[in-house]
Write an enzyme that holds these catalytic residues in place. Structure first.
Site, mmCIF file in Angstrom:
data_model
loop_
_atom_site.group_PDB
_atom_site.id
_atom_site.type_symbol
_atom_site.label_atom_id
_atom_site.label_comp_id
_atom_site.label_asym_id
_atom_site.label_seq_id
_atom_site.Cartn_x
_atom_site.Cartn_y
_atom_site.Cartn_z
ATOM 1 N N SER A 45 0.849 -1.201 0.000
ATOM 2 C CA SER A 45 0.000 0.000 0.000
ATOM 3 C C SER A 45 0.875 1.238 0.000
ATOM 4 C CB SER A 45 -0.911 0.017 1.240
ATOM 5 O OG SER A 45 -1.707 -1.123 1.285
ATOM 6 N N SER A 84 -4.219 2.623 3.124
ATOM 7 C CA SER A 84 -4.165 1.439 3.993
ATOM 8 C C SER A 84 -5.430 0.624 3.804
ATOM 9 C CB SER A 84 -4.039 1.859 5.459
ATOM 10 O OG SER A 84 -4.140 0.724 6.296
ATOM 11 N N SER A 86 -6.460 -2.097 5.360
ATOM 12 C CA SER A 86 -7.103 -2.459 6.634
ATOM 13 C C SER A 86 -7.429 -1.236 7.478
ATOM 14 C CB SER A 86 -6.184 -3.378 7.437
ATOM 15 O OG SER A 86 -4.999 -2.687 7.790
ATOM 16 N N GLY A 87 -6.627 -0.185 7.363
ATOM 17 C CA GLY A 87 -6.793 0.986 8.232
ATOM 18 C C GLY A 87 -6.432 0.667 9.679
ATOM 19 N N GLU A 147 -4.527 -2.782 -3.674
ATOM 20 C CA GLU A 147 -3.300 -2.064 -4.061
ATOM 21 C C GLU A 147 -3.361 -1.657 -5.542
ATOM 22 O OE1 GLU A 147 -0.994 -5.323 -2.764
ATOM 23 O OE2 GLU A 147 -1.689 -4.940 -0.724
HETATM 24 O O1 LIG Z 1 2.303 -5.158 2.011
HETATM 25 C C1 LIG Z 1 1.153 -5.435 2.249
HETATM 26 C C2 LIG Z 1 0.644 -6.829 2.012
HETATM 27 O O2 LIG Z 1 1.471 -7.486 1.081
HETATM 28 C C3 LIG Z 1 -0.831 -6.968 1.681
HETATM 29 O O3 LIG Z 1 -1.147 -7.322 0.339
HETATM 30 C C4 LIG Z 1 0.260 -4.356 2.822
HETATM 31 O O4 LIG Z 1 0.148 -3.324 1.892
HETATM 32 C C5 LIG Z 1 0.848 -3.845 4.144
HETATM 33 O O5 LIG Z 1 0.933 -4.880 5.051
HETATM 34 C C6 LIG Z 1 -0.006 -2.701 4.709
HETATM 35 O O6 LIG Z 1 -1.303 -3.141 5.032
HETATM 36 P P1 LIG Z 1 -2.522 -2.165 4.996
HETATM 37 O O7 LIG Z 1 -2.167 -0.995 5.878
HETATM 38 O O8 LIG Z 1 -3.661 -2.962 5.526
HETATM 39 O O9 LIG Z 1 -2.737 -1.728 3.572
#
Ligand SMILES: O=C([C@H](O)CO)[C@H](O)[C@H](O)COP(=O)(O)O
Length: 180
Positions: A45, A84, A86-87, A147
């Protein structure tokens, strides 16, 4: 086209449009009127939001990626944009608290508009994909669809900003890093 690639393109195509015209205009106006724009995200992300920061730099705006050693002190007329799925990332929540205390505006791109991070943000753009904690909305692992879609969404905002700021691709190329 390979079956897997076709499925990914279909998945991206099937994500609902997450931003109405009014919200898109608001996002663009906040970006244009901010003194300095900070970008934050973890993992993949984070890679997507860094791409957004790169284009905004080429549009001639003042940008920093949070955590980079060149990132300066924040002020009240600045903006912090999070990506993000998941936030829920503790690191981003800590950043959001500091930004709130310093009077920054905050925008979040996420899957979960009820997430802890969303509570700090005046604009929350909810992308109908899955975070790494869910497994029911995509054939791809973890947050891949989020993403991919977030990157396309950022590029669409760049197109809108080019129009709003009256900036041509040629001008952006002038701002492109010459040493990289
Ligand atoms: O790198 C990540 C993972 O490979 C998920 O596809 C995420 O982008 C990373 O862990 C951040 O998570 P979020 O803040 O929930 O986007």
């Amino acid at each position: 086209m390979a079956f897997e690639l076709k499925k990914i393109c279909e998945e991206i195509n099937n994500v609902d449009d997450p931003v109405d015209e009014k919200t898109l205009n608001r996002i663009c106006q906040i970006i244009i009127n901010s003194n300095h724009i900070y970008f934050s995200g973890s993992g993949r992300s984070g890679l997507m939001i860094k791409s957004f920061a790169n284009r905004l730099l080429q549009l001639g705006l003042e940008v920093s990626v949070v955590g980079e050693i060149s990132s300066p002190h924040t002020h009240s007329n600045d903006l912090l944009i999070f990506n993000s799925a998941s936030g829920k990332s503790e690191k981003l929540i800590a950043q959001a608290k500091i930004a709130k205390n310093n009077g920054l505006k905050e925008i979040l791109f996420t899957v979960d508009n009820n997430s802890p991070l969303a509570q700090f943000c005046e604009i929350v753009v909810q992308i109908n994909a899955q975070s790494k904690f869910e497994h029911n909305k995509s054939i791809q692992p973890m947050g891949a669809l989020f993403e991919q879609f977030s990157l396309l969404l950022f590029d669409s905002i760049v197109l809108r900003l080019m129009k709003e700021l009256n900036i041509t691709e040629e001008q952006m190329i002038q701002n492109h890093a010459d040493i990289e």
